[in-house]
Design an enzyme around this catalytic site. Structure first.
Site, PDB file in Angstrom:
ATOM      1  N   ARG A  32       0.836  -1.192   0.000  1.00  0.00           N
ATOM      2  CA  ARG A  32       0.000   0.000   0.000  1.00  0.00           C
ATOM      3  C   ARG A  32       0.876   1.249   0.000  1.00  0.00           C
ATOM      4  O   ARG A  32       1.723   1.428   0.877  1.00  0.00           O
ATOM      5  CB  ARG A  32      -0.892  -0.007   1.241  1.00  0.00           C
ATOM      6  CG  ARG A  32      -2.040   0.973   1.134  1.00  0.00           C
ATOM      7  CD  ARG A  32      -3.057   0.690   2.186  1.00  0.00           C
ATOM      8  NE  ARG A  32      -2.541   1.070   3.495  1.00  0.00           N
ATOM      9  CZ  ARG A  32      -3.274   1.568   4.458  1.00  0.00           C
ATOM     10  NH1 ARG A  32      -4.568   1.728   4.284  1.00  0.00           N
ATOM     11  NH2 ARG A  32      -2.749   1.891   5.610  1.00  0.00           N
ATOM     12  N   ASP A  85       2.084 -11.713  10.390  1.00  0.00           N
ATOM     13  CA  ASP A  85       2.972 -11.699  11.564  1.00  0.00           C
ATOM     14  C   ASP A  85       2.749 -12.919  12.440  1.00  0.00           C
ATOM     15  O   ASP A  85       3.699 -13.524  12.942  1.00  0.00           O
ATOM     16  CB  ASP A  85       2.725 -10.431  12.403  1.00  0.00           C
ATOM     17  CG  ASP A  85       3.374  -9.202  11.775  1.00  0.00           C
ATOM     18  OD1 ASP A  85       4.238  -9.370  10.892  1.00  0.00           O
ATOM     19  OD2 ASP A  85       2.998  -8.079  12.161  1.00  0.00           O
ATOM     20  N   THR A  98      -0.916   7.655  -1.239  1.00  0.00           N
ATOM     21  CA  THR A  98      -2.183   7.540  -1.977  1.00  0.00           C
ATOM     22  C   THR A  98      -3.089   6.457  -1.381  1.00  0.00           C
ATOM     23  O   THR A  98      -4.280   6.420  -1.678  1.00  0.00           O
ATOM     24  CB  THR A  98      -1.918   7.162  -3.447  1.00  0.00           C
ATOM     25  OG1 THR A  98      -1.332   5.848  -3.455  1.00  0.00           O
ATOM     26  CG2 THR A  98      -0.972   8.144  -4.125  1.00  0.00           C
ATOM     27  N   ASP A 120      -2.537  -9.426  13.012  1.00  0.00           N
ATOM     28  CA  ASP A 120      -1.922  -9.464  11.675  1.00  0.00           C
ATOM     29  C   ASP A 120      -1.610 -10.922  11.312  1.00  0.00           C
ATOM     30  O   ASP A 120      -0.753 -11.564  11.938  1.00  0.00           O
ATOM     31  CB  ASP A 120      -0.638  -8.631  11.682  1.00  0.00           C
ATOM     32  CG  ASP A 120      -0.065  -8.500  10.280  1.00  0.00           C
ATOM     33  OD1 ASP A 120      -0.021  -7.378   9.758  1.00  0.00           O
ATOM     34  OD2 ASP A 120       0.329  -9.543   9.692  1.00  0.00           O
TER      35      ASP A 120
END
Ligand code: URA
Length: 210
Positions: free
Chosen positions: A105, A204, A109, A201
């Site tokens: 990402r 993770d 933006t 996550d």
């Protein structure tokens, strides 16, 4: 499968998912549980694969036996967490072709940017199953599916472990033709884009990188 969303509410899936959600669950257990659940989800998502029959001989007599038809399906892992689902699905469908889509990402933006893309040839004539454990905002999943469509894929399904309502909506708007199979739909996303209550996550927890 005609419905856009299928939640696999099998008791074993739900029990294993609860174990995955617990913050005390170790990396080793987390990976093992994800692999186990991925096979139940794969069972559901492949439910209506095209079939044909083949003449075979049992020790007793000949018969027309059911067998899979068409080109080998394509499994697409959305990196990196998708790899946690990929192995289990591949165990069930060992002849599947495998591809990888890597997106990150852009912090300014907030749009997904592609950093890796390698998919099997002939996607146009294959059933394509894209896998990513967490359907959160849906932005990267929608972008990955867009790339697969640009490569010719027409029959795409999306397999995830957990989905947020926001991600389902995003996918429904962007790709109404892509059915989603998941183990649960959670409450919402928090301000950091994590699924609530979720499991944290997934990458993770899977790889111990925190
Ligand atoms: N990705 C994750 O790994 N977890 C979330 O809760 C959302 C996105």
């Amino acid at each position: 499968m005609v419905k856009h969303l299928t939640v696999v509410d099998h008791p074993l899936v739900q029990h294993k998912l609860t174990l995955m959600r617990k913050k005390t669950t170790s990396t080793v257990e987390f990976r093992q549980l994800l692999r186990e659940i991925s096979q139940f989800l794969a069972y559901e998502i492949t439910r209506n694969l095209p079939m044909t029959t083949r003449r075979i001989e049992t020790p007793i007599e000949e018969m027309d036996a059911p067998t899979l038809d068409g080109k080998k399906l394509a499994l697409i892992s959305i990196l990196r967490a998708g790899n946690g689902l990929l192995d289990g699905v591949l165990e069930l469908v060992p002849s599947a072709r495998v591809g990888f889509v890597g997106l990150y990402r852009d912090e300014e933006t907030l749009q997904p940017i592609q950093y890796y893309y390698k998919v099997p040839h002939g996607l146009k004539n294959r059933m394509v199953i894209a896998v990513d454990p967490m359907l959160a905002t849906g932005n990267s999943s929608a972008a990955a599916i867009e790339l697969l469509k640009k490569s010719g894929a027409k029959n795409i399904r999306f397999l995830c472990l957990l989905a947020a309502p926001e991600g389902i909506k995003r996918m429904e708007e962007a790709h109404p033709d892509v059915p989603i199979v998941t183990a649960a739909v959670d409450s919402h996303l928090n301000s950091n884009g994590y699924i609530v209550p979720g499991l944290g996550d997934a990458g993770d927890r899977m790889y111990g990188t925190k």
